[in-house]
Enzyme design. Sequence first.
Site, PDB file in Angstrom:
ATOM      1  CE  LYS A  44      -1.694   1.678   3.951  1.00 12.28           C
ATOM      2  NZ  LYS A  44      -1.462   3.109   4.230  1.00 12.28           N
ATOM      3  CG  ASN A  45       2.448   2.744   3.587  1.00 11.06           C
ATOM      4  OD1 ASN A  45       1.271   3.061   3.452  1.00 11.06           O
ATOM      5  ND2 ASN A  45       2.996   2.506   4.774  1.00 11.06           N
ATOM      6  CB  CYS A 138      -3.836  11.537  11.417  1.00  9.16           C
ATOM      7  SG  CYS A 138      -3.550   9.814  11.135  1.00  9.16           S
ATOM      8  NE  ARG A 143       0.743  10.119  10.164  1.00  3.99           N
ATOM      9  CZ  ARG A 143       0.401   9.036   9.478  1.00  3.99           C
ATOM     10  NH1 ARG A 143      -0.797   8.539   9.601  1.00  3.99           N
ATOM     11  NH2 ARG A 143       1.254   8.442   8.679  1.00  3.99           N
ATOM     12  CG  ASP A 330       2.801   1.104   9.392  1.00  5.08           C
ATOM     13  OD1 ASP A 330       2.388   1.954  10.201  1.00  5.08           O
ATOM     14  OD2 ASP A 330       3.025   1.364   8.197  1.00  5.08           O
ATOM     15  NE  ARG A 422      -6.644   4.543   5.622  1.00  3.93           N
ATOM     16  CZ  ARG A 422      -5.677   4.679   6.532  1.00  3.93           C
ATOM     17  NH1 ARG A 422      -5.947   4.643   7.810  1.00  3.93           N
ATOM     18  NH2 ARG A 422      -4.436   4.877   6.161  1.00  3.93           N
TER      19      ARG A 422
HETATM   20  C1  UD1 Z   1       4.574   6.577   6.603  1.00  6.64           C
HETATM   21  C2  UD1 Z   1       3.621   5.450   6.340  1.00  6.64           C
HETATM   22  C3  UD1 Z   1       2.983   4.955   7.638  1.00  6.64           C
HETATM   23  C4  UD1 Z   1       4.080   4.589   8.632  1.00  6.64           C
HETATM   24  C5  UD1 Z   1       5.062   5.733   8.802  1.00  6.64           C
HETATM   25  C6  UD1 Z   1       6.244   5.376   9.667  1.00  6.64           C
HETATM   26  C7  UD1 Z   1       2.801   6.018   4.129  1.00  6.64           C
HETATM   27  C8  UD1 Z   1       1.656   6.417   3.302  1.00  6.64           C
HETATM   28  N1  UD1 Z   1       2.579   5.932   5.450  1.00  6.64           N
HETATM   29  O1  UD1 Z   1       3.814   7.649   7.136  1.00  6.64           O
HETATM   30  O2  UD1 Z   1       2.207   3.799   7.350  1.00  6.64           O
HETATM   31  O3  UD1 Z   1       3.479   4.317   9.887  1.00  6.64           O
HETATM   32  O4  UD1 Z   1       5.579   6.130   7.522  1.00  6.64           O
HETATM   33  O5  UD1 Z   1       6.889   4.256   9.202  1.00  6.64           O
HETATM   34  O6  UD1 Z   1       3.865   5.728   3.626  1.00  6.64           O
HETATM   35  N2  UD1 Z   1       6.842  14.092  11.248  1.00  6.64           N
HETATM   36  C9  UD1 Z   1       7.101  15.404  11.578  1.00  6.64           C
HETATM   37  N3  UD1 Z   1       7.177  16.329  10.557  1.00  6.64           N
HETATM   38  C10 UD1 Z   1       7.022  16.001   9.245  1.00  6.64           C
HETATM   39  C11 UD1 Z   1       6.778  14.634   8.928  1.00  6.64           C
HETATM   40  C12 UD1 Z   1       6.681  13.699   9.950  1.00  6.64           C
HETATM   41  O7  UD1 Z   1       7.238  15.750  12.739  1.00  6.64           O
HETATM   42  O8  UD1 Z   1       7.118  16.873   8.373  1.00  6.64           O
HETATM   43  C13 UD1 Z   1       6.728  13.084  12.333  1.00  6.64           C
HETATM   44  C14 UD1 Z   1       5.340  12.447  12.377  1.00  6.64           C
HETATM   45  O9  UD1 Z   1       4.440  13.239  13.096  1.00  6.64           O
HETATM   46  C15 UD1 Z   1       5.636  11.135  13.057  1.00  6.64           C
HETATM   47  C16 UD1 Z   1       7.050  10.796  12.554  1.00  6.64           C
HETATM   48  O10 UD1 Z   1       7.592  12.009  12.049  1.00  6.64           O
HETATM   49  O11 UD1 Z   1       5.655  11.287  14.448  1.00  6.64           O
HETATM   50  C17 UD1 Z   1       7.084   9.731  11.488  1.00  6.64           C
HETATM   51  O12 UD1 Z   1       6.292  10.161  10.401  1.00  6.64           O
HETATM   52  P1  UD1 Z   1       6.632   9.790   8.903  1.00  6.64           P
HETATM   53  O13 UD1 Z   1       7.825   8.904   8.838  1.00  6.64           O
HETATM   54  O14 UD1 Z   1       6.649  11.042   8.105  1.00  6.64           O
HETATM   55  O15 UD1 Z   1       5.359   8.934   8.507  1.00  6.64           O
HETATM   56  P2  UD1 Z   1       4.450   9.100   7.232  1.00  6.64           P
HETATM   57  O16 UD1 Z   1       5.315   9.324   6.027  1.00  6.64           O
HETATM   58  O17 UD1 Z   1       3.343  10.025   7.487  1.00  6.64           O
END
Ligand code: UD1
Length: 459
Positions: A44-45, A138, A143, A330, A422
């Site tokens: 999915k991701n 979320c 996030r 995950d 989802r």
């Molecule tokens: C992706 C995955 C999700 C998985 C996660 C961590 C997808 C669609 N989703 O989510 O399934 O659980 O990686 O492996 O690929 N953060 C910030 N600032 C930012 C971005 C992130 O503070 O600009 C923080 C987030 O709040 C969170 C942490 O970083 O606490 C990890 O988030 P991130 O690795 O970005 O996850 P996603 O890409 O949203």
Amino acid sequence: MEGRPITLSIDRIQTSAPPEAGNSVLQIWGRSPLHGHVRISGAKNAALVVLAGALLCPEHCRLRNVPSLVDVARMGQILSALGVKIQQNGDVWDIDASDISHSQAPYELVSQLRASFFAIGPLLARLGDVRIPLPGGCAIGARPVDLHVRGLQAMGADVQIHHGVVHASIPGVDRRLKGACIYLDYPSVGATETLMMAATLADGETRIENAAQEPEVVDLANFCRSMGAKIQGAGTKTIIISGVRRLHETDYSIVPDRIEAGTFLVAGAIAHSEISMSPVVPDHLGATIAKLRDIGSRVVRESHDCLRIIPGENRATDIETLPYPGFPTDMQAQFMALLTVSEGNSTISETVFENRLRHVAELQRMGADIRLKGNIAVIRGVPFLSGAPVMATDLRASAALVLAALAADGMTTIQGLQHLDRGYENLTEKMQKLGAKLERVPVEVNAQPEAESSASALK
Ligand code: UD1
């Protein structure tokens, strides 16, 4: 292409959970043995971000092994809303993003799918100007997207946020991002992907330091490279991208879903049943397999892309979620289900997301002995769980409840199936094929199963 292709238009793509998700429940009768083999779908991701990456390509782009999921359909709908033409034939998607007629993604769609924000990188690189609504809150925490925004600014983008919409534009006549050295304060998967996509068309070299190393980042890099992008180091902490002027057509297959495979491995362990699965990339499951071994199962490679779980007596372990190659957040909920019936005291620390333990209350309804201290769960294994009405609170929590139900005495009824839809392709059918006793049944719209009151108290 075989068969008759279906052209996806906005109104034809299924963008919300299937109609029955809101008014159906999953009934599972536990403690039946599983056996046999399960086919693992495309990730999915990876599919979500590769679809966003297709926006970079002005020529025909064929994607294979695209899983049929509500989130993926939503991403398809967002691309359609931007003017991209999509034809779907089973798990093969043909994408024509030669003419992107809109640079603003609609709020109704973005708000339903956080990953759609990741399209900001390719859209900005391709068009020089883009407006994307902030994805908003979320169920698993705040996030934010600050790392995405700061990285784009470092590459010369002007980014303004007004009334909940991020407006990014590239000043200057050539409207091209400039290569930059970007250090991510945290190895965010989404930020790494956004910036890597943006950098493919930038002027000069971009270095992303402290990049996420997840297999989905590598899959995106491989996809971009198949279109002619120059990317090195994906899968390590430093990714170097040398911008090119234009990308070209491609035919690319999405990597298998390591989280779906991990979920089925846990199913084998919790149901004390030997099952096998393919296709998988065993190396993507390192932390998951190591923890299953700690708990008492053996996971053996039957071939280069096939794994079999040989379960033993389940015993306690300690888990901390971390960025890859650490233990994946995950898989946290699914392992919690397993540890509730593993002998001894276990702990799980959730360090990636701030609010990703909402399944604890639902597992407690099934008789699990779990205490929460902030983001740490202390779990004392019990001999078995008991079936109960429960509410899925997010995607992986819903999988955890299915797993817990496999180990429970009697019947479990799971509501909130829109979360499951989802991210798990045909989970009910796949479990049935393995011998699990479960079925999806419609419920009266006005019926208020017992779990509702406890779940709404958590919202
Ligand atoms: C992706 C995955 C999700 C998985 C996660 C961590 C997808 C669609 N989703 O989510 O399934 O659980 O990686 O492996 O690929 N953060 C910030 N600032 C930012 C971005 C992130 O503070 O600009 C923080 C987030 O709040 C969170 C942490 O970083 O606490 C990890 O988030 P991130 O690795 O970005 O996850 P996603 O890409 O949203």
